[in-house]
Motif scaffolding. Structure first.
Motif, PDB file in Angstrom:
ATOM      1  N   TYR B  35       0.855  -1.188   0.000  1.00  0.00           N
ATOM      2  CA  TYR B  35       0.000   0.000   0.000  1.00  0.00           C
ATOM      3  C   TYR B  35       0.891   1.239   0.000  1.00  0.00           C
ATOM      4  O   TYR B  35       1.979   1.256   0.567  1.00  0.00           O
ATOM      5  CB  TYR B  35      -0.888   0.047   1.251  1.00  0.00           C
ATOM      6  N   GLN B  37       0.846   5.244   1.236  1.00  0.00           N
ATOM      7  CA  GLN B  37       0.113   6.133   2.125  1.00  0.00           C
ATOM      8  C   GLN B  37       0.795   7.490   2.203  1.00  0.00           C
ATOM      9  O   GLN B  37       1.941   7.590   2.632  1.00  0.00           O
ATOM     10  CB  GLN B  37      -0.010   5.535   3.530  1.00  0.00           C
ATOM     11  N   ALA B  42      -5.540   7.909   3.674  1.00  0.00           N
ATOM     12  CA  ALA B  42      -5.763   6.467   3.743  1.00  0.00           C
ATOM     13  C   ALA B  42      -4.738   5.721   2.899  1.00  0.00           C
ATOM     14  O   ALA B  42      -4.277   6.220   1.871  1.00  0.00           O
ATOM     15  CB  ALA B  42      -7.168   6.146   3.239  1.00  0.00           C
ATOM     16  N   PRO B  43      -4.374   4.511   3.308  1.00  0.00           N
ATOM     17  CA  PRO B  43      -3.532   3.670   2.450  1.00  0.00           C
ATOM     18  C   PRO B  43      -4.268   3.342   1.160  1.00  0.00           C
ATOM     19  O   PRO B  43      -5.473   3.071   1.176  1.00  0.00           O
ATOM     20  CB  PRO B  43      -3.327   2.399   3.288  1.00  0.00           C
TER      21      PRO B  43
END
Lengths: 116, 111
Positions: B35, B37, B42-43
């Motif tokens: 992910y 970020q 938010a991721p």
């Protein structure tokens, strides 16, 4: 495309107060996850729900509780707030039915909770 | 526990290539996500690996070796907007799909 919705985006509370965070998953997603991310830290899994039943529990304090409702939205209830509860709280949703390859979790924008 | 280790910080130059490594405990492994970020956001999903090998997706690629408990994220043609934290997250076996996140790697892209 619709995304995960969280409300409120920002919340300021005092010690020992209560807070309720709401999460609305992506339509047709059946699983909701809650994560807590402290300053400079990685997200920590709190709890998850699948089809309105608790499916897993992580490092969630006993002062916190959560549930998933019939419309699949979820609420995280936090009582007796402490200074250390100040963090970003993310909700994520996924679809864990059908044939999706990896059940990707889509994260909401988060609720920033500040406890004074 | 399920320790997931990543370098804390990395610096790279615009236009270059950078590789971010992640190691994890292999017992019960059931998939690995990367992910991105940005601070306070938010991721966002970048990639997923469950089988050994390389998954390519535009400028981003991710590699997995299950026997070694090792993955890397490769970012090519770096852009300034790639400056962010990169989180390695592992899904462990069983009925749950919860993610265990690594500590994240803060990447700074310099001109």
């Amino acid at each position: 495309a619709a995304g995960v919705i969280q409300s409120p985006r920002h919340l300021i509370k005092e010690k020992r107060e209560t807070a309720t965070l709401k999460c609305y998953p992506i339509p047709r997603h059946d699983t909701v996850y809650w994560y807590q991310q402290g300053p400079g830290q990685d997200p920590q899994f709190l709890i998850s729900f699948y089809e309105k039943m608790q499916s897993d529990k992580g490092s969630i304090p006993d002062r916190f509780s959560a549930q998933q409702f019939s419309d699949y939205h979820s609420e995280l209830n936090m009582s007796s707030l402490e200074l250390g509860d100040s963090a970003l709280y993310f909700c994520a949703s996924s679809s864990n039915s059908g044939t999706r390859r990896y059940n990707e979790q889509f994260f909401g924008p988060g609720t920033r909770l500040t406890v004074l | 526990g399920q320790n997931i280790d990543q370098p804390t910080e990395m610096t790279a130059t615009e236009g270059a290539i950078v590789q971010i490594n992640c190691t994890y405990q292999t017992s019960g492994f059931n998939g690995l996500f990367w992910y991105q970020q940005h601070a306070g956001e938010a991721p966002t999903f970048l990639s997923y690996n469950v089988l050994d090998g390389l998954e390519e997706k535009g400028r981003f690629s991710s590699f997995l070796s299950r026997s070694k408990g090792y993955s890397y994220l490769l970012l090519k043609e770096l852009q300034m907007k790639d400056s962010a934290s990169y989180l390695c997250a592992v899904k462990y076996g069983g009925a749950t799909n919860k993610l265990i996140f690594g500590t994240g790697t803060l990447l700074a892209v310099q001109p």
